[in-house]
Write an enzyme that holds these catalytic residues in place. Structure first.
Site, PDB file in Angstrom:
ATOM      1  N   LYS A 181     -11.124  25.643 -88.124  1.00  0.00           N
ATOM      2  CA  LYS A 181     -11.001  27.039 -88.609  1.00  0.00           C
ATOM      3  C   LYS A 181     -11.762  27.990 -87.696  1.00  0.00           C
ATOM      4  CE  LYS A 181     -10.562  26.303 -93.593  1.00  0.00           C
ATOM      5  NZ  LYS A 181     -11.338  26.312 -94.842  1.00  0.00           N
ATOM      6  N   TYR A 240     -11.938  19.435 -82.522  1.00  0.00           N
ATOM      7  CA  TYR A 240     -12.442  20.256 -81.410  1.00  0.00           C
ATOM      8  C   TYR A 240     -11.394  20.345 -80.297  1.00  0.00           C
ATOM      9  CZ  TYR A 240     -15.887  21.779 -77.847  1.00  0.00           C
ATOM     10  OH  TYR A 240     -16.590  22.461 -76.877  1.00  0.00           O
ATOM     11  N   HIS A 262     -30.416  22.507 -78.148  1.00  0.00           N
ATOM     12  CA  HIS A 262     -31.172  22.145 -79.341  1.00  0.00           C
ATOM     13  C   HIS A 262     -31.701  20.716 -79.204  1.00  0.00           C
ATOM     14  CE1 HIS A 262     -32.288  21.650 -83.471  1.00  0.00           C
ATOM     15  NE2 HIS A 262     -32.111  22.945 -83.628  1.00  0.00           N
TER      16      HIS A 262
HETATM   17  P1  NAD Z   1     -23.957  26.000 -79.404  1.00  0.00           P
HETATM   18  O1  NAD Z   1     -23.623  25.121 -80.554  1.00  0.00           O
HETATM   19  O2  NAD Z   1     -25.366  26.021 -78.908  1.00  0.00           O
HETATM   20  O3  NAD Z   1     -23.528  27.497 -79.686  1.00  0.00           O
HETATM   21  C1  NAD Z   1     -22.431  27.848 -80.480  1.00  0.00           C
HETATM   22  C2  NAD Z   1     -22.794  29.086 -81.282  1.00  0.00           C
HETATM   23  O4  NAD Z   1     -21.675  29.463 -82.101  1.00  0.00           O
HETATM   24  C3  NAD Z   1     -23.974  28.858 -82.232  1.00  0.00           C
HETATM   25  O5  NAD Z   1     -24.906  29.902 -82.105  1.00  0.00           O
HETATM   26  C4  NAD Z   1     -23.315  28.841 -83.621  1.00  0.00           C
HETATM   27  O6  NAD Z   1     -24.188  29.231 -84.652  1.00  0.00           O
HETATM   28  C5  NAD Z   1     -22.148  29.788 -83.405  1.00  0.00           C
HETATM   29  N1  NAD Z   1     -21.056  29.590 -84.371  1.00  0.00           N
HETATM   30  C6  NAD Z   1     -20.477  28.420 -84.762  1.00  0.00           C
HETATM   31  N2  NAD Z   1     -19.508  28.651 -85.672  1.00  0.00           N
HETATM   32  C7  NAD Z   1     -19.466  30.006 -85.863  1.00  0.00           C
HETATM   33  C8  NAD Z   1     -18.679  30.866 -86.690  1.00  0.00           C
HETATM   34  N3  NAD Z   1     -17.727  30.382 -87.497  1.00  0.00           N
HETATM   35  N4  NAD Z   1     -18.911  32.198 -86.622  1.00  0.00           N
HETATM   36  C9  NAD Z   1     -19.891  32.699 -85.824  1.00  0.00           C
HETATM   37  N5  NAD Z   1     -20.651  31.936 -85.011  1.00  0.00           N
HETATM   38  C10 NAD Z   1     -20.450  30.603 -85.035  1.00  0.00           C
HETATM   39  O7  NAD Z   1     -22.958  25.567 -78.218  1.00  0.00           O
HETATM   40  P2  NAD Z   1     -22.915  25.994 -76.678  1.00  0.00           P
HETATM   41  O8  NAD Z   1     -23.175  24.778 -75.871  1.00  0.00           O
HETATM   42  O9  NAD Z   1     -23.707  27.222 -76.428  1.00  0.00           O
HETATM   43  O10 NAD Z   1     -21.351  26.306 -76.524  1.00  0.00           O
HETATM   44  C11 NAD Z   1     -20.852  27.636 -76.542  1.00  0.00           C
HETATM   45  C12 NAD Z   1     -19.350  27.614 -76.310  1.00  0.00           C
HETATM   46  O11 NAD Z   1     -19.050  26.989 -75.066  1.00  0.00           O
HETATM   47  C13 NAD Z   1     -18.564  26.849 -77.377  1.00  0.00           C
HETATM   48  O12 NAD Z   1     -17.364  27.550 -77.664  1.00  0.00           O
HETATM   49  C14 NAD Z   1     -18.258  25.528 -76.718  1.00  0.00           C
HETATM   50  O13 NAD Z   1     -17.077  24.958 -77.238  1.00  0.00           O
HETATM   51  C15 NAD Z   1     -18.118  25.931 -75.258  1.00  0.00           C
HETATM   52  N6  NAD Z   1     -18.396  24.818 -74.349  1.00  0.00           N
HETATM   53  C16 NAD Z   1     -19.673  24.354 -74.163  1.00  0.00           C
HETATM   54  C17 NAD Z   1     -19.898  23.276 -73.304  1.00  0.00           C
HETATM   55  C18 NAD Z   1     -21.284  22.741 -73.048  1.00  0.00           C
HETATM   56  O14 NAD Z   1     -21.425  21.771 -72.308  1.00  0.00           O
HETATM   57  N7  NAD Z   1     -22.333  23.315 -73.576  1.00  0.00           N
HETATM   58  C19 NAD Z   1     -18.814  22.673 -72.649  1.00  0.00           C
HETATM   59  C20 NAD Z   1     -17.535  23.155 -72.894  1.00  0.00           C
HETATM   60  C21 NAD Z   1     -17.335  24.243 -73.725  1.00  0.00           C
END
Ligand code: NAD
Ligand code: UDP
Ligand code: UDP
Length: 315
Positions: free
Chosen positions: A93, A147, A183
């Site tokens: 979602k 995902y 984290h």
């Molecule tokens: P993270 O989990 O640290 O950050 C995700 C953030 O989104 C969090 O602050 C969380 O509270 C917020 N969030 C989640 N659901 C939400 C909602 N319904 N409404 C509002 N906020 C919401 O993850 P990250 O590593 O910072 O990743 C950020 C983005 O980059 C994500 O979309 C992830 O899929 C993408 N991504 C990250 C990586 C990686 O290696 N870190 C790789 C590929 C893609």
């Protein structure tokens, strides 16, 4: 002329989002961070709360949002397998309804919108390294599907808004990224191994550790995201963003033990279902369209991350 922009970062209190907010503020923009704090932490943005160009809104992107901005970075989504599998229906979602709402917002505002997509759209790839033209090898009904398929559907929505409404889209396929502000309990491999190494606990390698990943330091990724957002409207992507240096998970464990000066032992644990065996981006498109390539070597970035975790674990 007013060069500073109003920029929305969804997921702005997460690992990548908080670094992006920092950089955009440094560049003189106004930043609106929208986050429901599902996996994000207040600590990541605490230092920004008094900044006069920074605002936080607690909001879930699965609900409509009416704000006025010039650019949208759509990052909201739990990224670690443990977190996105905890409530898989909510994960889909967040990704799909979140994309629809943010695309609707971008359409109304004629704003540029960048989607944080992922190398997971390639699944367990049969092509190596992965190029943007590869369609992927994804299990539609497994534990990672919420995902992987969610992110694939979001890409579909982005390209349909572009075709149907001329929405100004950018799709970035991000590969494994690491650095300070991950984290400590987030379950991803770099944070797990560093925390285990610093606490002298066993390092948990899943499977035989021969599976590979390619790790990009967060500052390099932020450079690329901003370059992509600032590129012309014909640069829609998808563009792979990551570090093309491939390493096995066992070698990563050994490197982290050495850098953390740790006496931890490596132990083997079962390999999770559908765990991709090899992953490495081709970044030829990013080099050509954005003039970008990562510059931080793995050992340098890992050392900085080890130092960060030392400071949060042993305050
Ligand atoms: P993270 O989990 O640290 O950050 C995700 C953030 O989104 C969090 O602050 C969380 O509270 C917020 N969030 C989640 N659901 C939400 C909602 N319904 N409404 C509002 N906020 C919401 O993850 P990250 O590593 O910072 O990743 C950020 C983005 O980059 C994500 O979309 C992830 O899929 C993408 N991504 C990250 C990586 C990686 O290696 N870190 C790789 C590929 C893609
Ligand atoms: N939306 C939003 N903010 C806006 C404009 C739209 O959250 O400023 C949401 C809207 O509620 C809808 C979604 O984005 O659920 C898609 O909007 P679009 O205009 O594309 O489609 P429609 O409203 O016709 O379903
Ligand atoms: N992994 C591991 N031990 C851990 C955490 C992860 O061996 O404590 C492995 C995992 O099985 C995968 C790789 O490290 O092969 C990367 O996992 P992560 O969850 O960081 O990200 P993924 O790329 O799988 O989404």
């Amino acid at each position: 002329m007013h060069l500073n922009k109003r920029i929305l970062v969804t997921g702005g209190s997460g690992f990548i989002g908080s670094h992006l907010c920092d950089r955009l503020l440094e560049q003189g923009h106004e930043v609106l961070c929208v986050d429901n704090f599902y996996t994000g932490a207040r600590r990541n943005i605490e230092h920004l709360l008094s900044h006069k160009h920074f605002e936080v809104l607690r909001h879930d992107v699965t609900y409509p949002l009416s704000v006025e901005v010039d650019q949208i970075y759509n990052l909201a989504c739990p990224a670690s397998p443990i977190h996105y599998q905890h409530d898989p229906v909510q994960t889909t979602k967040t990704i799909v309804h979140g994309a629809i709402n943010m695309l609707g917002l971008a359409k109304r505002l004629k704003a540029k919108i960048l989607q944080a997509s992922t190398s997971e759209v390639y699944g367990d790839p049969t092509m190596h390294p992965q190029t943007e033209g590869y369609w992927g090898n994804v299990n539609p009904i497994g534990p990672r599907s919420c995902y992987d398929e969610g992110k694939r559907c979001a890409e579909t929505l982005f390209f349909d808004y572009w075709r149907q409404h001329a929405t100004r889209i950018k799709v970035a396929r991000i590969f494994n990224t690491y650095g300070p502000r991950m984290h400590p309990n987030d379950g991803r491999v770099v944070s797990n191994f560093i925390v285990q190494a610093l606490l002298g606990k066993d390092i948990t390698v899943y499977g035989d550790g021969s599976q590979t990943r390619s790790f990009c330091f967060v500052s390099d990724l932020i450079d690329a995201l901003i370059l992509m957002m600032e590129s012309g409207d014909d640069t829609t992507g998808p563009i792979n963003l990551g570090n093309p240096e491939e390493i096995s998970i066992r070698a990563l464990a050994e490197t982290i033990i050495e850098l953390a000066d740790s006496k931890s032992a490596i132990v083997s644990q079962p390999l999770p279902q559908d765990d991709p065996q090899r992953r490495m981006p081709s970044i030829a498109v990013a080099r050509e369209k954005l003039g970008w390539e990562p510059s931080v070597q793995l050992r340098i970035g890992l050392l900085e991350t080890v130092n960060y975790f030392r400071s949060v674990l042993f305050l």
